[in-house]
Design a protein around this motif. Sequence first.
Motif, mmCIF file in Angstrom:
data_model
loop_
_atom_site.group_PDB
_atom_site.id
_atom_site.type_symbol
_atom_site.label_atom_id
_atom_site.label_comp_id
_atom_site.label_asym_id
_atom_site.label_seq_id
_atom_site.Cartn_x
_atom_site.Cartn_y
_atom_site.Cartn_z
ATOM 1 N N GLY A 1 44.532 60.029 34.446
ATOM 2 C CA GLY A 1 43.809 60.386 35.665
ATOM 3 C C GLY A 1 44.025 59.366 36.760
ATOM 4 N N TYR A 2 44.299 59.857 37.967
ATOM 5 C CA TYR A 2 44.544 58.990 39.120
ATOM 6 C C TYR A 2 43.402 59.142 40.111
ATOM 7 C CZ TYR A 2 47.428 56.402 42.453
ATOM 8 O OH TYR A 2 47.925 55.434 43.298
ATOM 9 N N SER A 3 42.730 58.030 40.464
ATOM 10 C CA SER A 3 41.647 58.043 41.451
ATOM 11 C C SER A 3 40.582 59.063 41.051
ATOM 12 C CB SER A 3 42.227 58.332 42.841
ATOM 13 O OG SER A 3 41.260 58.192 43.843
ATOM 14 N N MET A 4 40.379 60.125 41.825
ATOM 15 C CA MET A 4 39.437 61.176 41.444
ATOM 16 C C MET A 4 39.750 61.717 40.060
ATOM 17 S SD MET A 4 38.929 64.960 43.180
ATOM 18 C CE MET A 4 40.331 65.684 42.315
ATOM 19 N N GLY A 5 41.035 61.851 39.746
ATOM 20 C CA GLY A 5 41.428 62.346 38.430
ATOM 21 C C GLY A 5 40.981 61.435 37.307
ATOM 22 N N GLY A 6 40.882 60.123 37.588
ATOM 23 C CA GLY A 6 40.382 59.196 36.581
ATOM 24 C C GLY A 6 38.911 59.394 36.287
ATOM 25 N N ARG B 1 45.597 45.720 44.720
ATOM 26 C CA ARG B 1 45.247 45.630 46.139
ATOM 27 C C ARG B 1 44.492 46.870 46.606
ATOM 28 N NH1 ARG B 1 50.766 43.968 46.503
ATOM 29 N NH2 ARG B 1 51.275 45.747 47.826
ATOM 30 N N ASP B 2 43.709 47.429 45.716
ATOM 31 C CA ASP B 2 42.997 48.684 45.984
ATOM 32 C C ASP B 2 41.741 48.422 46.822
ATOM 33 O OD1 ASP B 2 41.785 51.277 45.756
ATOM 34 O OD2 ASP B 2 42.910 51.572 43.904
ATOM 35 N N ILE B 3 41.545 49.214 47.863
ATOM 36 C CA ILE B 3 40.333 49.145 48.676
ATOM 37 C C ILE B 3 39.327 50.200 48.234
ATOM 38 C CG2 ILE B 3 39.385 49.406 51.011
ATOM 39 C CD1 ILE B 3 42.001 48.306 52.095
ATOM 40 N N PHE C 1 46.758 47.192 32.491
ATOM 41 C CA PHE C 1 48.156 47.090 32.898
ATOM 42 C C PHE C 1 48.190 47.007 34.427
ATOM 43 C CE2 PHE C 1 47.813 49.251 28.891
ATOM 44 C CZ PHE C 1 48.773 48.637 28.109
ATOM 45 N N PRO C 2 48.263 45.794 34.987
ATOM 46 C CA PRO C 2 48.154 45.647 36.445
ATOM 47 C C PRO C 2 49.427 46.040 37.174
ATOM 48 C CG PRO C 2 48.468 43.515 35.410
ATOM 49 C CD PRO C 2 48.338 44.509 34.288
ATOM 50 N N ILE C 3 49.239 46.468 38.423
ATOM 51 C CA ILE C 3 50.357 46.739 39.321
ATOM 52 C C ILE C 3 49.978 46.185 40.682
ATOM 53 C CG2 ILE C 3 49.444 49.090 39.693
ATOM 54 C CD1 ILE C 3 52.287 49.946 40.416
ATOM 55 N N SER C 4 50.884 45.422 41.288
ATOM 56 C CA SER C 4 50.611 44.784 42.573
ATOM 57 C C SER C 4 50.831 45.795 43.696
ATOM 58 C CB SER C 4 51.514 43.560 42.764
ATOM 59 O OG SER C 4 51.213 42.916 43.981
ATOM 60 N N ALA C 5 49.835 46.647 43.887
ATOM 61 C CA ALA C 5 49.928 47.710 44.883
ATOM 62 C C ALA C 5 48.522 48.152 45.247
ATOM 63 C CB ALA C 5 50.734 48.884 44.341
ATOM 64 N N GLY C 6 48.420 48.961 46.296
ATOM 65 C CA GLY C 6 47.142 49.479 46.743
ATOM 66 C C GLY C 6 46.814 50.817 46.100
ATOM 67 N N HIS C 7 45.865 51.528 46.715
ATOM 68 C CA HIS C 7 45.354 52.745 46.104
ATOM 69 C C HIS C 7 46.410 53.844 46.007
ATOM 70 C CE1 HIS C 7 42.159 55.269 44.638
ATOM 71 N NE2 HIS C 7 42.458 56.208 45.515
ATOM 72 N N ALA C 8 47.416 53.824 46.873
ATOM 73 C CA ALA C 8 48.452 54.869 46.867
ATOM 74 C C ALA C 8 49.687 54.429 46.087
ATOM 75 C CB ALA C 8 48.835 55.243 48.291
ATOM 76 N N ALA C 9 49.486 53.660 45.014
ATOM 77 C CA ALA C 9 50.605 53.083 44.263
ATOM 78 C C ALA C 9 51.611 54.122 43.789
ATOM 79 C CB ALA C 9 50.077 52.306 43.065
ATOM 80 N N CYS C 10 51.140 55.317 43.416
ATOM 81 C CA CYS C 10 52.057 56.341 42.896
ATOM 82 C C CYS C 10 53.079 56.763 43.946
ATOM 83 C CB CYS C 10 51.278 57.554 42.388
ATOM 84 S SG CYS C 10 50.372 58.450 43.670
ATOM 85 N N ALA C 11 52.727 56.615 45.242
ATOM 86 C CA ALA C 11 53.637 56.998 46.320
ATOM 87 C C ALA C 11 54.384 55.804 46.895
ATOM 88 C CB ALA C 11 52.855 57.700 47.429
ATOM 89 N N THR C 12 53.709 54.647 47.006
ATOM 90 C CA THR C 12 54.331 53.489 47.642
ATOM 91 C C THR C 12 55.216 52.690 46.694
ATOM 92 O OG1 THR C 12 52.393 52.110 47.166
ATOM 93 C CG2 THR C 12 52.427 53.274 49.284
ATOM 94 N N HIS C 13 54.898 52.733 45.392
ATOM 95 C CA HIS C 13 55.675 51.998 44.382
ATOM 96 C C HIS C 13 55.963 52.928 43.191
ATOM 97 C CE1 HIS C 13 53.647 48.892 46.733
ATOM 98 N NE2 HIS C 13 54.508 48.007 46.280
ATOM 99 N N PRO C 14 56.649 54.058 43.424
ATOM 100 C CA PRO C 14 56.784 55.071 42.366
ATOM 101 C C PRO C 14 57.495 54.584 41.116
ATOM 102 C CG PRO C 14 58.270 55.545 44.196
ATOM 103 C CD PRO C 14 57.345 54.461 44.669
#
Length: 268
Positions: free
Chosen positions: A99-104, A214-216, A236-249
């Motif tokens: 689940g991603y964001s709302m899906g989580g 870096r999630d707001i 499992f960390p990822i150095s990205a913001g809330h849109a990680a699936c699009a910005t760091h696919p």
Amino acid sequence: MTLLPAGRIVTLTDDVTTRLYDTGEEHLTPVILLHGMAATGMLNWYQTFQRLRGEYRLIAYDQRRHGMGHGGPFDFGALGEDVLRVSDHLELEKPVIGGYSMGGIVAQLAARRDPSRLGGLVLAATGTGAQRNALEKITMGSLTRGAPVLNAVPVEVAREIGDEVPSAYTWAMRELASVPLATHRTVITEVARFNSTSWLHELELPVAVVKTMRDIAFPRWIQDEMADLLPHSAVFPISAGHAACATHPGTFARRMRTAIGWVVSNSH
């Protein structure tokens, strides 16, 4: 785009239909992927599908009032029940739910309803809830005021696009336009109400947390709180913001691969 599985319309209940994507490899571990707010099943996950196809049986669908998810009341409890309905429809045995964001949030509620039917969870860019202190109230207020920007593609424009095989950009514009502004506001209200801190400790199944550093929308501490409350979790960390699936696919798909693998190995 032609390499992605074709969507098909399925009926989940008498009044709920959706568009479902399934790579269909019945010999592989099934993974149901739940999208976030303002997205659709494939828009949120298509780059993960491209990278992980052949390793797992990947399944995604449009949740109610997103894309071609139609009918029924909209609340996170009902969306959680839909997860189990999709599993039943496809006759899956203990699927992993990502689940991603709302899906989580929806994944947490599906697991609470019947954890024995699931193999585990992968929770990405999500948490235990929001609007529980001053920072979260400010964040949620900003999302509410900025919601019109999320629906930046007019439906009329999307309808005029007539490519037989659209480019990825053109297709993404169509998908964004398929989520009405009213849905954004409803989801934000539901997120603000949600709080799983009182019952997450009851979930006796493996849960991997893909932590967006870096999630707001879901700050790190709220993701850490979720991981700490779960009896069997790994981060499992990822150095990205809330849109990680699009910005760091690419990086995001690798984290999902590792997280799903951890859940599968610990589900036995």
